[in-house]
Design a protein around this motif. Structure first.
Motif, PDB file in Angstrom:
ATOM      1  N   SER A 118       0.827  -1.211   0.000  1.00  0.00           N
ATOM      2  CA  SER A 118       0.000   0.000   0.000  1.00  0.00           C
ATOM      3  C   SER A 118       0.857   1.256   0.000  1.00  0.00           C
ATOM      4  O   SER A 118       0.520   2.246  -0.648  1.00  0.00           O
ATOM      5  N   LEU A 119       1.975   1.206   0.742  1.00  0.00           N
ATOM      6  CA  LEU A 119       2.845   2.371   0.858  1.00  0.00           C
ATOM      7  C   LEU A 119       3.955   2.344  -0.176  1.00  0.00           C
ATOM      8  O   LEU A 119       4.558   1.296  -0.438  1.00  0.00           O
ATOM      9  N   LEU A 120       4.227   3.498  -0.735  1.00  0.00           N
ATOM     10  CA  LEU A 120       5.269   3.660  -1.747  1.00  0.00           C
ATOM     11  C   LEU A 120       6.278   4.670  -1.224  1.00  0.00           C
ATOM     12  O   LEU A 120       5.918   5.814  -0.922  1.00  0.00           O
ATOM     13  N   SER A 121       7.543   4.281  -1.091  1.00  0.00           N
ATOM     14  CA  SER A 121       8.575   5.215  -0.647  1.00  0.00           C
ATOM     15  C   SER A 121       8.831   6.248  -1.734  1.00  0.00           C
ATOM     16  O   SER A 121       9.060   5.892  -2.893  1.00  0.00           O
ATOM     17  N   LEU A 122       8.810   7.519  -1.359  1.00  0.00           N
ATOM     18  CA  LEU A 122       8.957   8.603  -2.336  1.00  0.00           C
ATOM     19  C   LEU A 122      10.302   9.301  -2.270  1.00  0.00           C
ATOM     20  O   LEU A 122      10.878   9.635  -3.303  1.00  0.00           O
ATOM     21  N   CYS A 123      10.798   9.571  -1.066  1.00  0.00           N
ATOM     22  CA  CYS A 123      12.050  10.311  -0.960  1.00  0.00           C
ATOM     23  C   CYS A 123      12.651  10.095   0.409  1.00  0.00           C
ATOM     24  O   CYS A 123      11.971   9.628   1.335  1.00  0.00           O
ATOM     25  N   ASP A 124      13.924  10.412   0.532  1.00  0.00           N
ATOM     26  CA  ASP A 124      14.546  10.389   1.859  1.00  0.00           C
ATOM     27  C   ASP A 124      15.059  11.780   2.200  1.00  0.00           C
ATOM     28  O   ASP A 124      15.332  12.598   1.327  1.00  0.00           O
ATOM     29  N   TRP A 125      15.167  12.014   3.495  1.00  0.00           N
ATOM     30  CA  TRP A 125      15.589  13.311   4.023  1.00  0.00           C
ATOM     31  C   TRP A 125      16.951  13.227   4.694  1.00  0.00           C
ATOM     32  O   TRP A 125      17.428  14.206   5.252  1.00  0.00           O
ATOM     33  N   GLY A 126      17.573  12.055   4.642  1.00  0.00           N
ATOM     34  CA  GLY A 126      18.809  11.836   5.365  1.00  0.00           C
ATOM     35  C   GLY A 126      18.525  11.257   6.741  1.00  0.00           C
ATOM     36  O   GLY A 126      17.392  11.310   7.247  1.00  0.00           O
ATOM     37  N   CYS A 127      19.533  10.647   7.352  1.00  0.00           N
ATOM     38  CA  CYS A 127      19.428  10.066   8.700  1.00  0.00           C
ATOM     39  C   CYS A 127      18.342   9.002   8.789  1.00  0.00           C
ATOM     40  O   CYS A 127      17.737   8.808   9.852  1.00  0.00           O
ATOM     41  N   GLY A 128      18.051   8.319   7.677  1.00  0.00           N
ATOM     42  CA  GLY A 128      17.074   7.251   7.677  1.00  0.00           C
ATOM     43  C   GLY A 128      15.625   7.693   7.607  1.00  0.00           C
ATOM     44  O   GLY A 128      14.709   6.866   7.650  1.00  0.00           O
ATOM     45  N   ILE A 129      15.386   8.992   7.498  1.00  0.00           N
ATOM     46  CA  ILE A 129      14.015   9.519   7.455  1.00  0.00           C
ATOM     47  C   ILE A 129      13.483   9.438   6.025  1.00  0.00           C
ATOM     48  O   ILE A 129      14.153   9.857   5.085  1.00  0.00           O
ATOM     49  N   GLU A 130      12.279   8.898   5.858  1.00  0.00           N
ATOM     50  CA  GLU A 130      11.660   8.755   4.538  1.00  0.00           C
ATOM     51  C   GLU A 130      10.230   9.274   4.556  1.00  0.00           C
ATOM     52  O   GLU A 130       9.566   9.269   5.586  1.00  0.00           O
ATOM     53  N   SER A 131       9.757   9.688   3.384  1.00  0.00           N
ATOM     54  CA  SER A 131       8.352  10.004   3.177  1.00  0.00           C
ATOM     55  C   SER A 131       7.768   8.959   2.241  1.00  0.00           C
ATOM     56  O   SER A 131       8.413   8.548   1.269  1.00  0.00           O
ATOM     57  N   LEU A 132       6.540   8.513   2.540  1.00  0.00           N
ATOM     58  CA  LEU A 132       5.867   7.490   1.760  1.00  0.00           C
ATOM     59  C   LEU A 132       4.444   7.943   1.457  1.00  0.00           C
ATOM     60  O   LEU A 132       3.863   8.753   2.196  1.00  0.00           O
ATOM     61  N   VAL A 133       3.855   7.388   0.396  1.00  0.00           N
ATOM     62  CA  VAL A 133       2.479   7.711   0.045  1.00  0.00           C
ATOM     63  C   VAL A 133       1.646   6.438   0.078  1.00  0.00           C
ATOM     64  O   VAL A 133       2.088   5.374  -0.348  1.00  0.00           O
ATOM     65  N   ASP A 134       0.432   6.555   0.597  1.00  0.00           N
ATOM     66  CA  ASP A 134      -0.503   5.428   0.676  1.00  0.00           C
ATOM     67  C   ASP A 134      -1.307   5.389  -0.623  1.00  0.00           C
ATOM     68  O   ASP A 134      -2.094   6.296  -0.906  1.00  0.00           O
ATOM     69  N   CYS A 135      -1.109   4.327  -1.393  1.00  0.00           N
ATOM     70  CA  CYS A 135      -1.737   4.227  -2.711  1.00  0.00           C
ATOM     71  C   CYS A 135      -3.091   3.522  -2.692  1.00  0.00           C
ATOM     72  O   CYS A 135      -3.652   3.219  -3.749  1.00  0.00           O
ATOM     73  N   ARG A 136      -3.643   3.259  -1.509  1.00  0.00           N
ATOM     74  CA  ARG A 136      -4.955   2.609  -1.443  1.00  0.00           C
ATOM     75  C   ARG A 136      -6.073   3.541  -1.877  1.00  0.00           C
ATOM     76  O   ARG A 136      -7.168   3.078  -2.220  1.00  0.00           O
ATOM     77  N   HIS A 137      -5.800   4.838  -1.861  1.00  0.00           N
ATOM     78  CA  HIS A 137      -6.823   5.819  -2.250  1.00  0.00           C
ATOM     79  C   HIS A 137      -6.178   6.821  -3.200  1.00  0.00           C
ATOM     80  O   HIS A 137      -5.008   7.181  -3.018  1.00  0.00           O
ATOM     81  N   PRO A 138      -6.894   7.295  -4.223  1.00  0.00           N
ATOM     82  CA  PRO A 138      -6.295   8.236  -5.182  1.00  0.00           C
ATOM     83  C   PRO A 138      -5.716   9.493  -4.555  1.00  0.00           C
ATOM     84  O   PRO A 138      -4.785  10.084  -5.110  1.00  0.00           O
ATOM     85  N   SER A 139      -6.252   9.912  -3.393  1.00  0.00           N
ATOM     86  CA  SER A 139      -5.729  11.133  -2.769  1.00  0.00           C
ATOM     87  C   SER A 139      -4.331  10.918  -2.205  1.00  0.00           C
ATOM     88  O   SER A 139      -3.565  11.862  -2.062  1.00  0.00           O
ATOM     89  N   GLY A 140      -3.985   9.686  -1.863  1.00  0.00           N
ATOM     90  CA  GLY A 140      -2.635   9.373  -1.411  1.00  0.00           C
ATOM     91  C   GLY A 140      -2.246  10.013  -0.094  1.00  0.00           C
ATOM     92  O   GLY A 140      -1.480  10.989  -0.069  1.00  0.00           O
ATOM     93  N   GLY A 141      -2.740   9.492   1.012  1.00  0.00           N
ATOM     94  CA  GLY A 141      -2.325   9.996   2.318  1.00  0.00           C
ATOM     95  C   GLY A 141      -0.840   9.771   2.538  1.00  0.00           C
ATOM     96  O   GLY A 141      -0.278   8.769   2.097  1.00  0.00           O
ATOM     97  N   MET A 142      -0.183  10.701   3.230  1.00  0.00           N
ATOM     98  CA  MET A 142       1.256  10.613   3.436  1.00  0.00           C
ATOM     99  C   MET A 142       1.592   9.916   4.749  1.00  0.00           C
ATOM    100  O   MET A 142       0.903  10.067   5.758  1.00  0.00           O
ATOM    101  N   TRP A 143       2.700   9.154   4.720  1.00  0.00           N
ATOM    102  CA  TRP A 143       3.264   8.487   5.879  1.00  0.00           C
ATOM    103  C   TRP A 143       4.743   8.835   5.951  1.00  0.00           C
ATOM    104  O   TRP A 143       5.293   9.416   5.012  1.00  0.00           O
ATOM    105  N   ALA A 144       5.369   8.487   7.059  1.00  0.00           N
ATOM    106  CA  ALA A 144       6.799   8.751   7.208  1.00  0.00           C
ATOM    107  C   ALA A 144       7.451   7.685   8.071  1.00  0.00           C
ATOM    108  O   ALA A 144       6.781   6.996   8.848  1.00  0.00           O
ATOM    109  N   ILE A 145       8.756   7.554   7.913  1.00  0.00           N
ATOM    110  CA  ILE A 145       9.589   6.708   8.765  1.00  0.00           C
ATOM    111  C   ILE A 145      10.667   7.593   9.374  1.00  0.00           C
ATOM    112  O   ILE A 145      11.348   8.326   8.663  1.00  0.00           O
ATOM    113  N   ASP A 146      10.788   7.532  10.697  1.00  0.00           N
ATOM    114  CA  ASP A 146      11.853   8.261  11.400  1.00  0.00           C
ATOM    115  C   ASP A 146      12.425   7.332  12.469  1.00  0.00           C
ATOM    116  O   ASP A 146      11.807   7.139  13.525  1.00  0.00           O
TER     117      ASP A 146
END
Length: 230
Positions: A145-173
């Motif tokens: 469901s989640l697609l990794s989009l970019c990293d910010w350094g230090c292991g931090i990532e932004s991801l998008v939830d593709c279950r819905h066309p609006s694509g809610g955002m998630w993150a890993i820190d």
């Protein structure tokens, strides 16, 4: 939604066409208007790096002291289809359009969107999808469901939830996560991919951050107010 996507897409395209499509720009060799950060980006001498949205960046840009970014090449249709087949669902419409019409990654928040396919220089969207097989058990329900989009350094990532066309955002820190509860590193954010890109264009997007709620002790994503106070 379609109207919002169109407005944001045109704003992103204008930034790409202007040549200011990344948040970090290197200064030209020997040029330093002050206020930048000295950093070694690749093998060789250190370079001065300027960050979009800072007075130092604006000064260096006005003085013609920023190294130009290379032109972007859109992703081929087959790469987008391959990504969607691997994921098992379509990309959010705005994200799909950005890849097909603007560039195969290399622009946008953080260090720029990942390319769809693996490259000799680093990771990719599809490579990150394949690595989801190694995700912690607590994250498995979001795999595919989640697609990794970019990293910010230090292991931090932004991801998008593709279950819905609006694509809610998630993150890993992973940085503040406790050793005895690493599952909290993955958390939802309060906006969609369209809003995420709008904030990036406007210069109001902030790096995601995991925090522990002072009242409940629960780990969660920092609010806009908390990010602004950091």
């Amino acid at each position: 939604m379609a109207h919002d996507d169109d407005v944001v897409f045109e704003a992103v395209r204008a930034r790409v066409l202007s040549g200011e499509y990344l948040d970090q720009r290197s200064g030209l060799p020997g040029a330093d208007s002050g206020g930048g950060v000295r950093r070694r980006i690749s093998p060789g001498p250190r370079q001065t790096v300027y960050f979009r949205g800072t007075p130092a960046y604006d000064t260096a840009l006005a003085a013609g002291q920023l190294a130009p970014l290379p032109p972007l090449t859109p992703a081929p249709e087959e790469a987008v289809r391959e990504c969607e087949e691997l994921l098992g669902r379509p990309l959010p419409p705005l994200l799909r359009r950005c890849y097909l019409e603007l560039g195969d990654g290399g622009f946008g928040p953080g260090y720029g969107l990942f390319p769809l396919r693996d490259t000799e220089y680093g990771g990719s969207v599809m490579g990150a999808v394949r690595q989801q097989a190694e995700w912690p058990a607590a994250w498995r329900s979001m795999a595919g469901s989640l697609l990794s989009l970019c990293d910010w350094g230090c292991g931090i990532e932004s991801l998008v939830d593709c279950r819905h066309p609006s694509g809610g955002m998630w993150a890993i820190d992973p940085n503040p996560a406790p050793d005895d509860d690493p599952d909290v590193m993955l958390f939802p954010e309060s906006f969609t991919f369209t809003e995420w890109m709008r904030r990036w264009v406007d210069g109001t997007l902030q790096q995601p951050c995991l925090v522990q709620d002072e009242e409940t002790g629960i780990w969660r994503g920092a609010t806009d107010a908390e990010l602004g106070a950091r």
